[in-house]
Motif scaffolding. Structure first.
Motif, PDB file in Angstrom:
ATOM      1  N   ARG A 241       0.884  -1.336   0.215  1.00  0.00           N
ATOM      2  CA  ARG A 241       0.066  -0.098  -0.044  1.00  0.00           C
ATOM      3  C   ARG A 241       0.787   1.121  -0.063  1.00  0.00           C
ATOM      4  NH1 ARG A 241      -3.306  -0.290   5.290  1.00  0.00           N
ATOM      5  NH2 ARG A 241      -1.138  -0.867   6.024  1.00  0.00           N
ATOM      6  N   VAL A 242       0.398   2.337  -0.607  1.00  0.00           N
ATOM      7  CA  VAL A 242       0.871   3.633  -0.655  1.00  0.00           C
ATOM      8  C   VAL A 242      -0.065   4.456   0.002  1.00  0.00           C
ATOM      9  CG1 VAL A 242       2.134   5.507  -2.147  1.00  0.00           C
ATOM     10  CG2 VAL A 242       2.556   3.097  -2.689  1.00  0.00           C
ATOM     11  N   GLU A 243       0.583   5.564   0.831  1.00  0.00           N
ATOM     12  CA  GLU A 243      -0.521   6.314   1.393  1.00  0.00           C
ATOM     13  C   GLU A 243       0.033   7.977   0.859  1.00  0.00           C
ATOM     14  OE1 GLU A 243      -1.814   8.596   5.681  1.00  0.00           O
ATOM     15  OE2 GLU A 243      -0.221   6.922   5.346  1.00  0.00           O
ATOM     16  N   LEU A 244      -1.014   8.727   0.258  1.00  0.00           N
ATOM     17  CA  LEU A 244      -0.636   9.921  -0.248  1.00  0.00           C
ATOM     18  C   LEU A 244      -0.599  10.934   1.057  1.00  0.00           C
ATOM     19  CD1 LEU A 244      -0.460  12.009  -2.547  1.00  0.00           C
ATOM     20  CD2 LEU A 244      -3.010  12.253  -2.588  1.00  0.00           C
ATOM     21  N   LEU A 245       0.867  11.677   1.125  1.00  0.00           N
ATOM     22  CA  LEU A 245       0.752  12.654   2.094  1.00  0.00           C
ATOM     23  C   LEU A 245       0.858  14.064   1.488  1.00  0.00           C
ATOM     24  CD1 LEU A 245       3.703  11.017   4.224  1.00  0.00           C
ATOM     25  CD2 LEU A 245       1.336  10.525   4.447  1.00  0.00           C
ATOM     26  N   GLN A 246       1.384  14.343   0.462  1.00  0.00           N
ATOM     27  CA  GLN A 246       1.338  15.729  -0.101  1.00  0.00           C
ATOM     28  C   GLN A 246       0.943  15.637  -1.562  1.00  0.00           C
ATOM     29  OE1 GLN A 246       4.668  18.529   1.025  1.00  0.00           O
ATOM     30  NE2 GLN A 246       5.374  16.944   1.823  1.00  0.00           N
ATOM     31  N   ARG A 247      -0.291  15.931  -1.925  1.00  0.00           N
ATOM     32  CA  ARG A 247      -0.805  15.912  -3.390  1.00  0.00           C
ATOM     33  C   ARG A 247      -0.068  16.832  -4.331  1.00  0.00           C
ATOM     34  NH1 ARG A 247      -5.053  13.258  -5.878  1.00  0.00           N
ATOM     35  NH2 ARG A 247      -5.524  14.373  -8.091  1.00  0.00           N
ATOM     36  N   GLY A 248       0.057  18.257  -3.684  1.00  0.00           N
ATOM     37  CA  GLY A 248       0.604  19.312  -4.353  1.00  0.00           C
ATOM     38  C   GLY A 248       1.774  19.023  -5.270  1.00  0.00           C
TER      39      GLY A 248
END
Length: 259
Positions: A241-248
């Motif tokens: 799994r991969v978690e998104l921390l900073q989309r910008g």
């Protein structure tokens, strides 16, 4: 030649891409086979009333695939259409020199086999997968009497064309980091379209598969993942799994060289 492990139980659920449009109905009893399908309301069969859906499901069958098992091979006759209800498939072509180019990944809710003639690519399970299938002639006949499904298939074709164009830009102009950022954001956006916990996605495909899709080496993909993690853009979690921390920052990378 086809090598498939299939479970013929007379159950079929139609499917499409994971970009729901239009009005969805939910009139199927919970113990009905289609009512138990986890992706029904994300597919065009979610447009069908209970009576039509009951007629539709008996026109097809279901099947299962083990990891590495093909659904079909490039050059096989495309006389069936499929919808993926569980697992992940990879689509690929073999180049004249024997190399493999992965052209896409299918996730639950995706529909496959709309192009007539022979298959232009191979489809293989990345992980245990389940699908529904229909004979093309019977499926086309049903669609002819249900124009709402025809409209959904048209929208699918439009989306697939846009995706093919994006892939051309991805391989032709973007750097390694920009390619991986685009790939990850696409997965997060698909999860969000499904109203899922979209800030965490699974990557059941291997780093080699991702590299073959992005036109990179496995080592370059691994370095890019490490760079994204070090920069605080993503977090790598157990169970692929991969978690998104900073989309910008990822969006900035993904939009570079896209013009």
């Amino acid at each position: 030649m086809r090598s498939r492990s299939e479970e013929e139980d007379g159950t079929a659920i139609a499917n499409r891409t994971a970009y729901p449009r239009g009005k969805r109905v939910s009139l199927i009893p919970a113990d009905h086979a289609c009512g138990l399908c986890p992706v029904r309301l994300q597919t065009f069969c979610g447009l069908l009333e209970a009576e039509d859906l009951a007629r539709f499901k008996y026109q097809g069958s279901t099947g299962r695939l083990k990891p590495g098992e093909p659904l079909f091979h490039e050059g096989d006759a495309a006389d069936l259409v499929y919808n993926l209800t569980a697992g992940t498939l990879k689509l690929y072509k073999l180049l004249p020199d024997g190399r493999r180019q992965i052209i896409g990944f299918l996730l639950p809710g995706d529909f496959l086999g709309t192009a007539p003639g022979d298959h232009a690519f191979s489809a293989e399970a990345v992980e245990p997968a389940e699908y529904c299938r229909f004979a093309r002639a019977r499926f086309d006949a049903f669609v002819d009497t249900h124009p709402e499904i025809g409209r959904e298939l048209y929208l699918m074709a439009v989306h697939e064309l846009a995706a093919a164009r994006e892939q051309m830009v991805l391989l032709g102009r973007k750097t390694a980091a920009e390619r991986l950022a685009t790939f990850l954001l696409g997965l997060f956006d698909r999860a969000r379209a499904r109203n899922a916990d979209w800030e965490i996605v699974r990557l059941p495909m291997s780093r080699t598969d991702i590299a073959d899709y992005l036109g990179l080496t496995k080592e370059t993909v691994s370095r890019s993942f490490t760079a994204f993690r070090t920069a605080g853009m993503i977090r790598l979690l157990p169970a692929d799994r991969v978690e998104l921390l900073q989309r910008g920052p990822l969006e900035e990378l993904a939009s570079a060289n896209a013009g």
